[in-house]
Design an enzyme around this catalytic site. Structure first.
Site, short mmCIF file in Angstrom:
data_model
loop_
_atom_site.label_atom_id
_atom_site.label_comp_id
_atom_site.label_asym_id
_atom_site.label_seq_id
_atom_site.Cartn_x
_atom_site.Cartn_y
_atom_site.Cartn_z
N GLY A 247 19.47 13.12 28.24
CA GLY A 247 18.39 12.69 28.60
C GLY A 247 17.54 11.30 28.12
N GLY A 248 18.12 10.88 27.19
CA GLY A 248 17.42 9.73 26.56
C GLY A 248 16.87 8.61 27.73
N LYS A 249 17.87 8.38 28.41
CA LYS A 249 17.26 7.31 29.35
C LYS A 249 16.59 7.81 30.76
CE LYS A 249 21.18 4.00 28.25
NZ LYS A 249 21.86 5.09 27.70
N ARG A 272 25.46 19.38 28.31
CA ARG A 272 24.61 18.35 28.03
C ARG A 272 23.01 18.32 28.58
NH1 ARG A 272 29.78 15.52 28.41
NH2 ARG A 272 29.42 15.30 30.68
N ASP A 311 25.01 5.41 33.99
CA ASP A 311 25.23 5.10 32.57
C ASP A 311 26.55 5.53 32.16
OD1 ASP A 311 25.19 4.04 30.00
OD2 ASP A 311 23.65 5.75 29.24
N CYS A 364 27.73 1.11 27.39
CA CYS A 364 27.59 0.63 26.15
C CYS A 364 28.88 -0.08 25.56
CB CYS A 364 27.11 1.59 25.23
SG CYS A 364 27.99 3.13 24.93
#
Length: 430
Positions: A247-249, A272, A311, A364
């Protein structure tokens, strides 16, 4: 803990990290969570020992190969590391007993003699892969992506990453949080690229601070914060985060949307997604709906949305500063499987976008094979999408404009931008 006990702990951690089941930082955190008796000084020193080995693993492997040792033995890695940096302490660390590592064996003594002779004669490895701490087969991928700047990028990837915070603008400002943390003795500077970031080289624990528990910030690299700007999600829109993970983004997008609209956080792993729930509550976010479902099924479950962020799972080559062991766990077959997954996610994500909406593909990774080449394949197979330059969504910030390639991609790297590596391409559906 005694110095030998610290060495024993480092060997145990390196053995667990070598297995590759979890990233090094996760393994280390879990290790100390189960060993509350280890003081902060012990934890810091053991962590330093482990990461020093991982950031010099190419050189350590080289010396072992040249001296007839086992290049995949964590105990041997540490023996050589100590032999190179503090040879006078080697035998005092390997003393046996209840808490220390076993004494140096006869076979290991013979290996050490060969190593000393080799190191004294040669001084440093003559292999490029060893000096750049990178498996030899991977060098060609960096050479393709960076040409003459390849070595500089790999050296930057072998440095220690900073601690970047994304300030939760729904609850505070970054100037206020900077002042608050300063009063607690934690110095942070304003990030130069992200308008809501703070940076420090102090890795002291932050997750036990009141500011974190109150949801004033999340730990997030500056490049990931810039990705949220590129997505450009607006209040009131419907947005899908197709590989939401922990959940960061997702949280960054919710902040950009001022907690208005809807974010569908989708991931094939319910585990997750569960990890994100406490973060969502702490941040005071109410617009996130979670779907534990395969990407191919989601398009049959929801109506088309304004924006989709993919992502994608990738080699993580842009984040090797944080998890330096990953480069040694990567194989050509894993890279091939990542590319297949990325291509499928792009196809599935394209089905979720409304006409006139946007699809944002990000990794990334620093490899062309996972980035520009995936874009080419997608556009060839999806004629109803066009590429949009990232500059359209980044405003007039000159520093941010330098992060956009001539083809309009967001492309950041440790050597060029002092961030993790990130790539993003924006497609508009017509």
């Amino acid at each position: 803990m005694t110095p030998p006990a610290r060495i024993a702990a480092a060997i145990e951690l390196l053995s667990d990290i070598k297995s590759g089941f979890d990233p090094a930082d996760v393994i280390i955190s879990e290790y100390f969570r189960k060993r509350r008796y280890a003081g902060s000084g012990d934890r810091r020193k053991i962590r330093e020992i482990v990461y020093n080995v991982l950031r010099n693993l190419g050189i350590l492997k080289y010396w072992l190969i040249e001296s007839g040792g086992d290049q995949d033995n964590p105990r041997s890695w540490l023996i050589i590391s100590i032999l190179v940096e503090e040879p006078e302490s080697l035998e005092s660390y390997f003393v046996g007993g209840r808490f220390g590592p076993a004494s140096i064996s006869t076979i290991e003594k013979e290996l050490i003699e060969r190593l000393e002779s080799r190191i004294n004669t040669q001084k440093e490895p003559d292999a490029r892969w060893a000096l750049l701490n990178c498996p030899e087969w991977i060098l060609e991928y960096f050479d393709r992506a960076f040409c003459g700047a390849c070595d500089a990028e790999l050296k930057a990837l072998n440095s220690q990453a900073p601690v970047d915070l994304r300030v939760n603008l729904l609850k505070t400002t970054r100037e206020h949080l900077q002042s608050y943390l300063s009063d607690e003795g934690r110095g942070f500077s304003l990030t130069t690229l992200s308008p809501f970031g703070l940076r420090s080289m102090d890795w002291s624990p932050l997750l036990n601070t009141k500011a974190f528990k109150d949801g004033l910030f999340e730990v997030q690299d500056e490049s990931s914060q810039i990705l949220a700007l590129v997505v450009n999600a607006q209040p009131g829109e419907r947005v899908v985060d197709l590989c939401a993970g922990a959940g960061g983004k997702t949280l960054a997008l919710a902040m950009m949307m001022k907690n208005k609209g809807e974010i569908i956080a989708a991931d094939a792993s319910d585990y997750r997604l569960r990890r994100s729930r406490s973060r969502i509550e702490r941040a005071g976010i109410s617009i996130i709906n979670e779907f534990s479902v395969e990407s191919s099924v989601l398009a049959e479950t929801i109506d088309p949305v304004d924006r989709v962020l993919i992502d994608a799972p990738c080699t993580g080559s842009g984040a090797w500063r944080r998890n330096p062991e990953v480069r040694w766990q990567l194989t050509p077959d894993k890279l091939r499987k990542y590319r297949e997954t990325q291509e499928q996610l792009l196809h599935d994500g394209s089905r979720l976008v409304r006409s006139g909406g946007w699809l944002i593909y990000a990794t990334c990774s620093l490899f062309l094979e996972e980035n520009e080449e995936q874009v080419d394949v997608f556009l060839k197979n999806h004629k109803n999408f066009r590429l949009v330059t990232a500059k359209e969504f980044l405003g007039d910030n000159e520093n941010l404009s330098s992060c956009v390639s001539d083809h309009g991609y967001l492309r950041m790297s440790p050597a060029q931008n002092k961030t993790d590596g990130v790539f993003a391409a924006i497609f508009e559906k017509f």
